[in-house]
Write an enzyme that holds these catalytic residues in place. Structure first.
Site, PDB file in Angstrom:
ATOM      1  N   ASP A   1      24.351  78.227  63.701  1.00 33.61           N
ATOM      2  CA  ASP A   1      24.752  79.568  64.128  1.00 33.61           C
ATOM      3  C   ASP A   1      25.646  80.211  63.070  1.00 33.61           C
ATOM      4  O   ASP A   1      26.389  79.517  62.374  1.00 33.61           O
ATOM      5  CB  ASP A   1      25.493  79.470  65.477  1.00 33.61           C
TER       6      ASP A   1
ATOM      7  N   GLY B   1      24.051  85.609  60.767  1.00 31.60           N
ATOM      8  CA  GLY B   1      24.243  87.056  60.816  1.00 31.60           C
ATOM      9  C   GLY B   1      25.648  87.440  60.369  1.00 31.60           C
ATOM     10  O   GLY B   1      25.830  88.358  59.561  1.00 31.60           O
ATOM     11  N   ARG B   2      26.640  86.704  60.876  1.00 30.91           N
ATOM     12  CA  ARG B   2      28.027  87.014  60.487  1.00 30.91           C
ATOM     13  C   ARG B   2      28.260  86.755  59.006  1.00 30.91           C
ATOM     14  O   ARG B   2      28.946  87.502  58.326  1.00 30.91           O
ATOM     15  CB  ARG B   2      29.016  86.191  61.336  1.00 30.91           C
TER      16      ARG B   2
ATOM     17  N   HIS C   1      19.889  84.386  56.950  1.00 32.64           N
ATOM     18  CA  HIS C   1      18.950  83.318  57.337  1.00 32.64           C
ATOM     19  C   HIS C   1      18.427  82.598  56.087  1.00 32.64           C
ATOM     20  O   HIS C   1      18.269  81.385  56.079  1.00 32.64           O
ATOM     21  CB  HIS C   1      17.775  83.904  58.129  1.00 32.64           C
TER      22      HIS C   1
ATOM     23  N   TRP D   1      13.053  85.866  70.224  1.00 33.31           N
ATOM     24  CA  TRP D   1      11.901  86.783  70.144  1.00 33.31           C
ATOM     25  C   TRP D   1      12.326  88.219  70.429  1.00 33.31           C
ATOM     26  O   TRP D   1      11.637  89.166  70.065  1.00 33.31           O
ATOM     27  CB  TRP D   1      10.801  86.369  71.127  1.00 33.31           C
TER      28      TRP D   1
ATOM     29  N   LEU E   1      13.181  59.248  58.435  1.00 38.56           N
ATOM     30  CA  LEU E   1      13.946  60.232  59.221  1.00 38.56           C
ATOM     31  C   LEU E   1      12.944  61.145  59.921  1.00 38.56           C
ATOM     32  O   LEU E   1      12.002  61.626  59.286  1.00 38.56           O
ATOM     33  CB  LEU E   1      14.827  61.076  58.280  1.00 38.56           C
TER      34      LEU E   1
END
Ligand code: FPP
Length: 251
Positions: free
Chosen positions: A29, A32-33, A46, A78, A140
Protein backbone atom coordinates in the site's frame (compact mmCIF):
# COMPACT_ATOMS: atom_id res chain seq x y z
CA UNK A 1 26.09 2.22 5.41
CA UNK A 2 24.50 1.47 2.01
CA UNK A 3 20.95 0.06 2.07
CA UNK A 4 22.24 -3.20 0.49
CA UNK A 5 24.93 -3.62 3.15
CA UNK A 6 22.42 -2.82 5.89
CA UNK A 7 20.08 -5.47 4.44
CA UNK A 8 22.90 -8.06 4.42
CA UNK A 9 23.63 -7.28 8.05
CA UNK A 10 19.95 -7.75 9.00
CA UNK A 11 19.92 -11.02 7.07
CA UNK A 12 22.89 -12.27 9.08
CA UNK A 13 21.05 -11.39 12.33
CA UNK A 14 17.93 -13.21 11.15
CA UNK A 15 19.99 -16.31 10.37
CA UNK A 16 21.54 -16.31 13.86
CA UNK A 17 18.07 -16.33 15.36
CA UNK A 18 17.03 -19.11 12.98
CA UNK A 19 13.22 -18.97 12.87
CA UNK A 20 12.25 -18.06 9.31
CA UNK A 21 8.56 -17.52 8.55
CA UNK A 22 7.48 -20.14 5.99
CA UNK A 23 4.79 -17.92 4.52
CA UNK A 24 4.94 -14.12 4.33
CA UNK A 25 1.95 -12.15 3.01
CA UNK A 26 2.09 -8.46 2.11
CA UNK A 27 -0.56 -5.78 1.56
CA UNK A 28 1.39 -3.45 -0.72
CA UNK A 29 0.00 0.00 0.00
CA UNK A 30 1.02 3.61 -0.54
CA UNK A 31 1.91 3.78 -4.23
CA UNK A 32 -0.53 6.65 -4.77
CA UNK A 33 0.80 8.68 -1.85
CA UNK A 34 4.37 8.04 -2.94
CA UNK A 35 3.52 9.48 -6.37
CA UNK A 36 1.57 12.42 -4.91
CA UNK A 37 4.49 13.41 -2.68
CA UNK A 38 6.58 13.70 -5.85
CA UNK A 39 3.84 15.42 -7.90
CA UNK A 40 3.79 12.40 -10.23
CA UNK A 41 0.77 10.61 -11.72
CA UNK A 42 -0.43 7.61 -9.67
CA UNK A 43 0.59 5.00 -12.29
CA UNK A 44 4.21 6.04 -11.75
CA UNK A 45 3.79 5.14 -8.09
CA UNK A 46 2.63 1.68 -9.17
CA UNK A 47 5.57 1.42 -11.57
CA UNK A 48 7.95 2.17 -8.72
CA UNK A 49 6.05 -0.37 -6.63
CA UNK A 50 6.96 -2.99 -9.22
CA UNK A 51 10.64 -2.49 -8.30
CA UNK A 52 9.73 -3.22 -4.68
CA UNK A 53 8.09 -6.47 -5.80
CA UNK A 54 11.41 -7.41 -7.41
CA UNK A 55 13.35 -6.50 -4.26
CA UNK A 56 11.04 -8.41 -1.94
CA UNK A 57 11.13 -11.56 -4.10
CA UNK A 58 14.94 -11.35 -4.00
CA UNK A 59 14.83 -10.88 -0.24
CA UNK A 60 12.45 -13.80 0.27
CA UNK A 61 14.69 -16.07 -1.81
CA UNK A 62 17.75 -15.11 0.23
CA UNK A 63 15.84 -15.76 3.47
CA UNK A 64 14.50 -19.14 2.43
CA UNK A 65 10.84 -18.17 2.76
CA UNK A 66 8.76 -20.86 1.02
CA UNK A 67 5.60 -18.87 0.24
CA UNK A 68 5.25 -15.17 -0.58
CA UNK A 69 1.73 -13.79 -1.07
CA UNK A 70 1.35 -10.29 -2.54
CA UNK A 71 -1.95 -8.39 -2.72
CA UNK A 72 -1.50 -6.73 -6.10
CA UNK A 73 -5.05 -5.84 -7.14
CA UNK A 74 -8.23 -6.09 -5.10
CA UNK A 75 -11.77 -6.58 -6.39
CA UNK A 76 -12.48 -3.06 -5.15
CA UNK A 77 -9.62 -1.73 -7.32
CA UNK A 78 -11.79 -2.32 -10.44
CA UNK A 79 -13.66 0.80 -9.34
CA UNK A 80 -10.61 3.02 -9.81
CA UNK A 81 -10.46 5.27 -12.91
CA UNK A 82 -10.10 3.28 -16.14
CA UNK A 83 -6.68 4.81 -16.82
CA UNK A 84 -5.33 3.55 -13.49
CA UNK A 85 -6.87 0.09 -13.93
CA UNK A 86 -5.38 -0.04 -17.43
CA UNK A 87 -1.98 1.01 -16.09
CA UNK A 88 -2.08 -1.73 -13.42
CA UNK A 89 -3.03 -4.39 -15.99
CA UNK A 90 -0.19 -3.24 -18.27
CA UNK A 91 2.25 -3.31 -15.35
CA UNK A 92 1.25 -6.86 -14.56
CA UNK A 93 1.98 -7.84 -18.19
CA UNK A 94 5.27 -5.92 -18.10
CA UNK A 95 6.31 -7.47 -14.80
CA UNK A 96 5.70 -10.95 -16.15
CA UNK A 97 7.44 -10.25 -19.48
CA UNK A 98 10.50 -8.82 -17.73
CA UNK A 99 10.77 -11.25 -14.86
CA UNK A 100 9.59 -14.61 -16.13
CA UNK A 101 13.04 -15.87 -17.17
CA UNK A 102 14.72 -14.84 -13.93
CA UNK A 103 11.86 -16.20 -11.81
CA UNK A 104 12.10 -19.52 -13.62
CA UNK A 105 15.89 -19.67 -13.23
CA UNK A 106 15.75 -18.83 -9.54
CA UNK A 107 13.26 -21.57 -8.77
CA UNK A 108 10.19 -19.37 -8.21
CA UNK A 109 6.78 -20.87 -8.96
CA UNK A 110 4.29 -18.10 -9.74
CA UNK A 111 0.57 -18.47 -9.22
CA UNK A 112 -2.14 -15.89 -9.71
CA UNK A 113 -5.12 -16.11 -7.38
CA UNK A 114 -8.43 -14.29 -7.70
CA UNK A 115 -11.34 -13.77 -10.09
CA UNK A 116 -9.24 -14.00 -13.25
CA UNK A 117 -12.24 -13.89 -15.60
CA UNK A 118 -12.14 -10.10 -15.36
CA UNK A 119 -8.55 -9.69 -16.55
CA UNK A 120 -7.91 -8.09 -19.94
CA UNK A 121 -7.11 -10.75 -22.59
CA UNK A 122 -3.47 -9.61 -22.74
CA UNK A 123 -3.06 -9.76 -18.94
CA UNK A 124 -4.78 -13.16 -18.86
CA UNK A 125 -2.39 -14.47 -21.54
CA UNK A 126 0.63 -13.19 -19.58
CA UNK A 127 -0.71 -14.81 -16.41
CA UNK A 128 -1.21 -18.15 -18.20
CA UNK A 129 2.32 -17.97 -19.51
CA UNK A 130 4.04 -17.29 -16.19
CA UNK A 131 2.00 -19.97 -14.42
CA UNK A 132 2.88 -22.53 -17.10
CA UNK A 133 6.56 -21.56 -17.37
CA UNK A 134 7.23 -21.70 -13.63
CA UNK A 135 4.92 -24.55 -12.61
CA UNK A 136 7.78 -27.02 -12.07
CA UNK A 137 9.67 -24.80 -9.58
CA UNK A 138 9.64 -25.44 -5.84
CA UNK A 139 12.09 -23.10 -4.10
CA UNK A 140 9.64 -20.24 -3.51
CA UNK A 141 5.95 -19.99 -4.44
CA UNK A 142 4.94 -16.44 -5.30
CA UNK A 143 1.18 -16.01 -4.95
CA UNK A 144 0.03 -12.88 -6.78
CA UNK A 145 -3.48 -11.96 -5.67
CA UNK A 146 -5.19 -10.19 -8.53
CA UNK A 147 -8.87 -9.24 -8.69
CA UNK A 148 -9.06 -10.82 -5.26
CA UNK A 149 -11.38 -10.26 -2.31
CA UNK A 150 -11.38 -12.52 0.71
CA UNK A 151 -15.13 -12.42 1.34
CA UNK A 152 -15.79 -13.34 -2.30
CA UNK A 153 -13.30 -16.20 -1.91
CA UNK A 154 -15.24 -17.47 1.13
CA UNK A 155 -18.57 -17.12 -0.73
CA UNK A 156 -17.09 -19.15 -3.58
CA UNK A 157 -16.00 -21.86 -1.11
CA UNK A 158 -19.53 -21.91 0.39
CA UNK A 159 -21.03 -22.38 -3.08
CA UNK A 160 -18.64 -25.24 -3.86
CA UNK A 161 -19.58 -26.92 -0.57
CA UNK A 162 -23.30 -26.39 -1.20
CA UNK A 163 -22.90 -28.01 -4.61
CA UNK A 164 -21.05 -31.00 -3.09
CA UNK A 165 -23.85 -31.46 -0.56
CA UNK A 166 -26.66 -30.95 -3.11
CA UNK A 167 -25.08 -33.49 -5.45
CA UNK A 168 -24.60 -36.03 -2.67
CA UNK A 169 -20.79 -36.00 -2.47
CA UNK A 170 -20.83 -34.96 1.19
CA UNK A 171 -23.24 -34.44 4.06
CA UNK A 172 -23.68 -31.11 5.95
CA UNK A 173 -22.00 -32.75 8.96
CA UNK A 174 -18.84 -33.26 6.92
CA UNK A 175 -18.38 -29.48 6.66
CA UNK A 176 -15.53 -28.50 8.94
CA UNK A 177 -12.66 -25.99 8.88
CA UNK A 178 -10.60 -28.29 6.70
CA UNK A 179 -13.42 -28.61 4.15
CA UNK A 180 -13.69 -24.83 3.88
CA UNK A 181 -9.90 -24.28 3.71
CA UNK A 182 -9.69 -26.89 0.95
CA UNK A 183 -12.02 -24.81 -1.21
CA UNK A 184 -10.15 -21.52 -0.90
CA UNK A 185 -7.65 -20.40 -3.56
CA UNK A 186 -4.95 -21.05 -0.96
CA UNK A 187 -5.97 -24.70 -0.43
CA UNK A 188 -2.42 -26.01 -0.72
CA UNK A 189 -0.56 -23.22 1.19
CA UNK A 190 0.13 -23.08 4.88
CA UNK A 191 -1.51 -20.07 6.55
CA UNK A 192 0.72 -16.97 6.55
CA UNK A 193 3.06 -16.70 9.54
CA UNK A 194 3.57 -13.00 8.98
CA UNK A 195 1.34 -10.37 7.34
CA UNK A 196 3.02 -7.07 6.49
CA UNK A 197 1.09 -3.97 5.54
CA UNK A 198 2.91 -0.91 4.31
CA UNK A 199 2.08 2.81 4.50
CA UNK A 200 0.99 2.77 8.12
CA UNK A 201 -2.66 1.80 7.58
CA UNK A 202 -4.13 -0.37 10.35
CA UNK A 203 -6.51 -2.47 8.25
CA UNK A 204 -6.59 -5.91 6.64
CA UNK A 205 -8.72 -4.68 3.71
CA UNK A 206 -10.42 -7.95 2.78
CA UNK A 207 -7.14 -9.86 2.36
CA UNK A 208 -6.92 -13.52 3.48
CA UNK A 209 -9.47 -13.06 6.28
CA UNK A 210 -9.82 -16.81 6.88
CA UNK A 211 -6.11 -17.58 6.54
CA UNK A 212 -4.74 -14.94 8.95
CA UNK A 213 -6.55 -16.19 12.06
CA UNK A 214 -3.21 -16.72 13.89
CA UNK A 215 -0.88 -14.69 11.70
CA UNK A 216 1.48 -12.13 13.23
CA UNK A 217 0.73 -8.63 11.92
CA UNK A 218 3.44 -6.08 11.14
CA UNK A 219 2.62 -2.55 10.04
CA UNK A 220 5.37 -0.58 8.34
CA UNK A 221 5.08 3.18 7.91
CA UNK A 222 7.14 2.97 4.73
CA UNK A 223 5.22 3.54 1.46
CA UNK A 224 5.36 0.47 -0.81
CA UNK A 225 7.69 1.97 -3.47
CA UNK A 226 10.25 2.62 -0.69
CA UNK A 227 9.91 -0.89 0.75
CA UNK A 228 12.79 -3.21 -0.11
CA UNK A 229 14.91 -6.04 1.16
CA UNK A 230 15.98 -4.11 4.26
CA UNK A 231 12.38 -3.34 5.28
CA UNK A 232 11.39 -6.98 4.69
CA UNK A 233 14.19 -8.13 6.97
CA UNK A 234 13.19 -5.61 9.64
CA UNK A 235 9.71 -7.13 9.60
CA UNK A 236 11.12 -10.65 9.90
CA UNK A 237 13.34 -9.60 12.82
CA UNK A 238 10.24 -8.18 14.56
CA UNK A 239 8.44 -11.48 13.84
CA UNK A 240 11.29 -13.42 15.44
CA UNK A 241 10.77 -11.39 18.61
CA UNK A 242 7.12 -12.42 18.90
CA UNK A 243 5.84 -15.25 21.02
CA UNK A 244 3.25 -17.20 19.00
CA UNK A 245 0.74 -18.89 21.26
CA UNK A 246 -2.13 -19.81 18.90
CA UNK A 247 -4.58 -19.11 21.73
CA UNK A 248 -2.71 -21.22 24.30
CA UNK A 249 -1.06 -20.01 27.52
CA UNK A 250 2.60 -19.04 27.33
CA UNK A 251 5.28 -21.62 28.13
C1 FPP B 1 -1.90 0.19 -3.32
O1 FPP B 1 -1.47 1.52 -3.42
C2 FPP B 1 -1.33 -0.63 -4.38
C3 FPP B 1 -2.03 -1.13 -5.42
C4 FPP B 1 -3.48 -0.91 -5.60
C5 FPP B 1 -1.40 -1.91 -6.49
C6 FPP B 1 -0.18 -2.71 -6.16
C7 FPP B 1 0.59 -2.86 -7.40
C8 FPP B 1 1.94 -2.87 -7.49
C9 FPP B 1 2.81 -2.88 -6.34
C10 FPP B 1 2.65 -2.84 -8.80
C11 FPP B 1 2.48 -3.96 -9.70
C12 FPP B 1 2.60 -5.29 -9.07
C13 FPP B 1 2.89 -6.39 -9.76
C14 FPP B 1 2.87 -7.69 -9.12
C15 FPP B 1 3.25 -6.30 -11.17
P1 FPP B 1 -2.54 2.68 -3.52
O2 FPP B 1 -2.66 3.06 -4.95
O3 FPP B 1 -3.80 2.27 -2.86
O4 FPP B 1 -1.81 3.81 -2.70
P2 FPP B 1 -2.48 4.98 -1.85
O5 FPP B 1 -3.22 4.32 -0.71
O6 FPP B 1 -1.29 5.76 -1.36
O7 FPP B 1 -3.35 5.75 -2.77
Amino acid sequence: MSPEKHADELLARIRVHGAIPRHVAIIMDGNGRWARERLLPRPLGHRSGMQSVRAVVKGALALGVEWLSLFAFSQENWQRPATEVGALMSLLEEYIAREVDELREKGVRVRVLGDLERLTPAAAAAVDRVIRDTAHNDRLTLNLFISYGSRAEIVRAARLLARDVAEGRMSPDDIDEEAIAARLYTADCPDPDLLIRTSGELRVSNFLLWQIAYTELYISDVLWPDFGRRELYEAVLAFQGRERRFGRVSA
